[in-house]
Scaffold this motif. Sequence first.
Motif, PDB file in Angstrom:
ATOM      1  N   ARG A  65      44.959 -92.314 -65.667  1.00  0.00           N
ATOM      2  CA  ARG A  65      44.018 -91.252 -65.239  1.00  0.00           C
ATOM      3  C   ARG A  65      44.401 -90.718 -63.861  1.00  0.00           C
ATOM      4  O   ARG A  65      44.390 -89.532 -63.593  1.00  0.00           O
ATOM      5  N   ARG A  66      44.757 -91.672 -63.000  1.00  0.00           N
ATOM      6  CA  ARG A  66      45.148 -91.289 -61.616  1.00  0.00           C
ATOM      7  C   ARG A  66      46.365 -90.361 -61.652  1.00  0.00           C
ATOM      8  O   ARG A  66      46.433 -89.372 -60.946  1.00  0.00           O
ATOM      9  N   MET A  67      47.339 -90.738 -62.528  1.00  0.00           N
ATOM     10  CA  MET A  67      48.558 -89.926 -62.590  1.00  0.00           C
ATOM     11  C   MET A  67      48.249 -88.515 -63.099  1.00  0.00           C
ATOM     12  O   MET A  67      48.736 -87.525 -62.549  1.00  0.00           O
ATOM     13  N   GLN A  68      47.386 -88.444 -64.128  1.00  0.00           N
ATOM     14  CA  GLN A  68      47.020 -87.126 -64.661  1.00  0.00           C
ATOM     15  C   GLN A  68      46.359 -86.265 -63.582  1.00  0.00           C
ATOM     16  O   GLN A  68      46.649 -85.081 -63.437  1.00  0.00           O
ATOM     17  N   GLU A  69      45.481 -86.915 -62.837  1.00  0.00           N
ATOM     18  CA  GLU A  69      44.758 -86.215 -61.768  1.00  0.00           C
ATOM     19  C   GLU A  69      45.760 -85.662 -60.733  1.00  0.00           C
ATOM     20  O   GLU A  69      45.679 -84.501 -60.318  1.00  0.00           O
ATOM     21  N   LEU A  70      46.729 -86.532 -60.365  1.00  0.00           N
ATOM     22  CA  LEU A  70      47.717 -86.097 -59.371  1.00  0.00           C
ATOM     23  C   LEU A  70      48.564 -84.952 -59.915  1.00  0.00           C
ATOM     24  O   LEU A  70      48.869 -83.995 -59.193  1.00  0.00           O
ATOM     25  N   LEU A  71      48.937 -85.050 -61.192  1.00  0.00           N
ATOM     26  CA  LEU A  71      49.758 -83.986 -61.775  1.00  0.00           C
ATOM     27  C   LEU A  71      48.979 -82.673 -61.853  1.00  0.00           C
ATOM     28  O   LEU A  71      49.535 -81.594 -61.626  1.00  0.00           O
ATOM     29  N   ARG A  72      47.660 -82.807 -62.160  1.00  0.00           N
ATOM     30  CA  ARG A  72      46.825 -81.589 -62.176  1.00  0.00           C
ATOM     31  C   ARG A  72      46.792 -80.940 -60.798  1.00  0.00           C
ATOM     32  O   ARG A  72      46.949 -79.735 -60.654  1.00  0.00           O
ATOM     33  N   LYS A  73      46.604 -81.810 -59.789  1.00  0.00           N
ATOM     34  CA  LYS A  73      46.553 -81.275 -58.408  1.00  0.00           C
ATOM     35  C   LYS A  73      47.882 -80.627 -58.031  1.00  0.00           C
ATOM     36  O   LYS A  73      47.934 -79.594 -57.385  1.00  0.00           O
ATOM     37  N   LYS A  74      48.968 -81.308 -58.440  1.00  0.00           N
ATOM     38  CA  LYS A  74      50.302 -80.763 -58.132  1.00  0.00           C
ATOM     39  C   LYS A  74      50.443 -79.368 -58.744  1.00  0.00           C
ATOM     40  O   LYS A  74      50.855 -78.415 -58.074  1.00  0.00           O
ATOM     41  N   ASP A  75      50.053 -79.251 -60.041  1.00  0.00           N
ATOM     42  CA  ASP A  75      50.176 -77.950 -60.716  1.00  0.00           C
ATOM     43  C   ASP A  75      49.327 -76.888 -60.022  1.00  0.00           C
ATOM     44  O   ASP A  75      49.744 -75.748 -59.843  1.00  0.00           O
ATOM     45  N   ARG A  76      48.100 -77.329 -59.623  1.00  0.00           N
ATOM     46  CA  ARG A  76      47.197 -76.373 -58.968  1.00  0.00           C
ATOM     47  C   ARG A  76      47.847 -75.837 -57.674  1.00  0.00           C
ATOM     48  O   ARG A  76      47.841 -74.648 -57.402  1.00  0.00           O
ATOM     49  N   GLU A  77      48.442 -76.771 -56.888  1.00  0.00           N
ATOM     50  CA  GLU A  77      49.043 -76.343 -55.619  1.00  0.00           C
ATOM     51  C   GLU A  77      50.275 -75.474 -55.860  1.00  0.00           C
ATOM     52  O   GLU A  77      50.514 -74.512 -55.135  1.00  0.00           O
ATOM     53  N   TYR A  78      51.072 -75.824 -56.878  1.00  0.00           N
ATOM     54  CA  TYR A  78      52.240 -74.982 -57.179  1.00  0.00           C
ATOM     55  C   TYR A  78      51.803 -73.578 -57.588  1.00  0.00           C
ATOM     56  O   TYR A  78      52.411 -72.588 -57.198  1.00  0.00           O
ATOM     57  N   LYS A  79      50.694 -73.534 -58.368  1.00  0.00           N
ATOM     58  CA  LYS A  79      50.199 -72.214 -58.789  1.00  0.00           C
ATOM     59  C   LYS A  79      49.759 -71.413 -57.576  1.00  0.00           C
ATOM     60  O   LYS A  79      50.056 -70.220 -57.444  1.00  0.00           O
ATOM     61  N   LEU A  80      49.050 -72.119 -56.676  1.00  0.00           N
ATOM     62  CA  LEU A  80      48.579 -71.439 -55.457  1.00  0.00           C
ATOM     63  C   LEU A  80      49.775 -70.946 -54.647  1.00  0.00           C
ATOM     64  O   LEU A  80      49.814 -69.821 -54.156  1.00  0.00           O
ATOM     65  N   ARG A  81      50.793 -71.819 -54.543  1.00  0.00           N
ATOM     66  CA  ARG A  81      51.994 -71.422 -53.792  1.00  0.00           C
ATOM     67  C   ARG A  81      52.627 -70.177 -54.424  1.00  0.00           C
ATOM     68  O   ARG A  81      52.968 -69.211 -53.726  1.00  0.00           O
ATOM     69  N   ASP A  82      52.750 -70.199 -55.763  1.00  0.00           N
ATOM     70  CA  ASP A  82      53.393 -69.067 -56.428  1.00  0.00           C
ATOM     71  C   ASP A  82      52.576 -67.786 -56.262  1.00  0.00           C
ATOM     72  O   ASP A  82      53.130 -66.699 -56.118  1.00  0.00           O
ATOM     73  N   LYS A  83      51.238 -67.961 -56.298  1.00  0.00           N
ATOM     74  CA  LYS A  83      50.372 -66.792 -56.127  1.00  0.00           C
ATOM     75  C   LYS A  83      50.594 -66.198 -54.724  1.00  0.00           C
ATOM     76  O   LYS A  83      50.776 -65.000 -54.560  1.00  0.00           O
ATOM     77  N   ARG A  84      50.591 -67.093 -53.734  1.00  0.00           N
ATOM     78  CA  ARG A  84      50.786 -66.626 -52.353  1.00  0.00           C
ATOM     79  C   ARG A  84      52.177 -65.985 -52.202  1.00  0.00           C
ATOM     80  O   ARG A  84      52.346 -65.001 -51.513  1.00  0.00           O
ATOM     81  N   ARG A  85      53.157 -66.598 -52.852  1.00  0.00           N
ATOM     82  CA  ARG A  85      54.518 -66.045 -52.779  1.00  0.00           C
ATOM     83  C   ARG A  85      54.564 -64.625 -53.354  1.00  0.00           C
ATOM     84  O   ARG A  85      55.215 -63.753 -52.804  1.00  0.00           O
ATOM     85  N   LYS A  86      53.851 -64.462 -54.456  1.00  0.00           N
ATOM     86  CA  LYS A  86      53.837 -63.149 -55.097  1.00  0.00           C
ATOM     87  C   LYS A  86      53.232 -62.119 -54.136  1.00  0.00           C
ATOM     88  O   LYS A  86      53.790 -61.032 -53.936  1.00  0.00           O
ATOM     89  N   GLU A  87      52.089 -62.511 -53.544  1.00  0.00           N
ATOM     90  CA  GLU A  87      51.431 -61.597 -52.605  1.00  0.00           C
ATOM     91  C   GLU A  87      52.341 -61.319 -51.410  1.00  0.00           C
ATOM     92  O   GLU A  87      52.436 -60.206 -50.924  1.00  0.00           O
ATOM     93  N   LEU A  88      53.011 -62.391 -50.973  1.00  0.00           N
ATOM     94  CA  LEU A  88      53.911 -62.244 -49.834  1.00  0.00           C
ATOM     95  C   LEU A  88      55.087 -61.335 -50.189  1.00  0.00           C
ATOM     96  O   LEU A  88      55.544 -60.540 -49.368  1.00  0.00           O
TER      97      LEU A  88
END
Lengths: 662, 207
Positions: free
Chosen positions: A453-476
């Motif tokens: 469960r912990r690993m899934q949670e971490l992977l979800r968070k990782k994906d969320r942050e990568y998505k945020l990074r990509d979104k910001r990159r797009k805007e940038l």
Amino acid sequence: MPTVLRLPRVKKVVLRNFSLFTRESVITVDLQGNVFCLAGANGLGKSTFLLALNYAITGIVPDPERKFESIEEYYRYSIDFSSRFFDGRISQRDREASEIYLEMQVGQYEYLITRSMFAPKELRQFGLYSTEGNVRTPIGDYSQLSPDERHDSYAKSITDHMKLDSFEQLVFLQHFVFTFDERRDLLFWNGEVLERVLYLAFGVNPEKARQADLLRRDEDKAWSLARNYNWQASQVRRQIEDLEEQRGFEFPEENLQNLSEHHESLLRDRENAHNLVVQIEDGLRDIELRVAGISAEQAVLRAEYQEVFSRYIEQKSALEYNPLVIVSARDSKCGLCGAQGEHVAKAVVERMQTDICPLCGSRVDVEPVEDRSRAFGRLQEIDKLLAEAKVQLDEVLQAKGRKTSELEAARRQLGSTEKELVSLEEENRGALERLQAVRGTDKLDVVLEGYRRRMQELLRKKDREYKLRDKRRKELQDLQAELELGYVQGEEEFVPKFKQLARSFLGLDLDIRLETKRGSEPGITLLLDVNNTPRRMLHQLSESQRFFVDIALRMALAQYMVGVDGSATLFIDTPEGSLDIAYESRAGEMFARFIEDGHYIVMTANINTSQLLRRLAERCGKSRMRLHRMTAWTDLSEVQIKEGELFERTYEGIEKALAGQE
Amino acid sequence: MLNPYATFDCLSIGAKLQASLGNVAPTELQLFAYLSCLLSLYRQRPVAEWGYSFAGTEYGAPFSPEINSAITQLIIEGLLFEEDCYLKVTDEGQKEYRILLSLSQNAQREVFLEGACSSLLALPISIVREALHSEPGLRSALKLNSTRMLLSEGNPEMRMLYKQFETLGQAIGMKVDNLMIPSVVWLTYLSQFRTTADIQENLPCQK
């Protein structure tokens, strides 16, 4: 076309009670002419003067230890450092009174500000005038505002008048572009900073530059968090794999009963020892709290004891105890005028007996004896309480000593039990794992489930942050596209300015071009190239040569940012470094070109045989350059005093160059 | 604000030195206050409990601003009398000293003040003064020609001082009631140390 900025031009500086400059309590400096050069020997505080000047404008002193992350964070995190920077440079005695006053012009507006050296977000005085058409009209009355409201009004006005989007942008530009200070932080070699500068210089407007700054910061943070979560997830994955491997272990058949009992007994011992340690630690914490409580009580009592004691002793000041009165009465000689004779003692005693002051004849209130005895009574009470507190403290400290010994013993016990347990587990690893698997298959599943469960949670968070990074990159990237366009439009004006300045110094044609990265890692920077020569040539530039190439870049950027009608001021701290005599002279030439384009330099310089100052002086002459000697501000060292003639000769040389005689 | 401990110490030391010397110079008040503080340290009381601090001056003399302020205030109050740069405790001062001694805060200090001042029964004041120049903190200030805070924890001089006190404690015992004994023994040791060190420092170069 990007927004054309209006930059501040400092006209006058007054330092009051600035203890570093020991010989003058008020130092007034008029910054007339295009070049103001503060010249002085080593260690006199030239760099501090420039730092103070920037502090007056921005409220900030750069913290050399802090890594740049974003324009907003740079300002926010520098405030605390700035409020402490002048500690030690300004004595405690002058702390309250020390301040810096500044007069400066921003476009058609005149600013008068006074700032305490220890309050970065406050202003003691703020005056704002419009000087349009040579008529000086006040704008607003800020005298009734609180110091921080005054600073806020100043920050808002100057941001608007400079045509920036935030005060933080002003601070950033002032510290990273318009000032070349002792940090020697070079734009060409600092991608994070240079990118922000490019947005401010070539982006569509400062508002977009602010967005780019925030996007870049958010993108960096999201990326860093994503990497972090990924790493944590891989650690958890490794543990899951280890546990799964254990479950499938094939155990040999053997009698495990004794081993099992011994192992369980050790586990119990360890738990007991651990509980004992925790219990003693809790007790010790209680004792420490008690110590703190009694100590606090003692501190309060001591403070009151001191206060009551002072009152008690100082109440004794009856006239009869005054040394002057005692001597006059005892020696029959007036302690004030020196008159002698019996009449002196008689007059003093008579007046004293009738409660009259022997000096001025006023009636004296007789000391209230009951006040003194009340004060002494209170002293006795406090004394008793202090004595009781001391007894209590001694007892508690003894108890603390006992508990500390108990804790050491309990920790030793825990350590030895753990050691025994580890050694048993090491020696019987296979057998114990089998036992565990037999006994606790269910438990292991529960543990494994938790890890998954912990690993899934971490992977979800990782994906969320990568998505945020990509979104910001797009805007940038969108903003970056606008910046590229802005640069292409401005290139024809900016690049020749830089090339001209750099050539006047290096004698080489340096080229400068914008390099953008797209896709996975967007970013934008300036690359320096030597025409028709390999890039590695750049690495052959000495450190001092790099300084001046970087100053040329700042000059070109400043010129570009203010447009053809505007003027910029560069603040340069002792730039000469270790250039050879030819390059020194050419550096002077480069500065002169900047001045001839109608701009300003506020600089400091060592008094040495540098050709930089001489060449600059020759080119500017007295009408455009002022040399301000710093020697009158503070005390010189012994060596500097002994070799004073050398300084004099050098000054004279520069003065002659200014007058066109050399 | 007046420091109560420094104020009491001035009256106590003043009264005691006056009994043996006739009067007392302000520097002697500072000197014996410092020696008293050292004796409290010898008895393993924390320095912070002394109630005020000392600086070592470039002249090798201890100086406490609190003692200095107390002297000034006691003169104003008529409890000390100043004449020709020397001080005397007035009758009022003597009375006040006895009253203040009834407070336990002061009675606790009295043992150290008594121990320091009674050194004069065995040693002339010039020897006491000279010997204290070799106290590690004061010696360092004198040799380096600088003013520095004395008895600050963590200073190398403090370690040296503790070492000397440890040796002294082993020689005569920590628990002696009358602190005059360790005081005199230690001052004598310092004065010999000073002589030896001076001799060594003044030896001609060995070629």
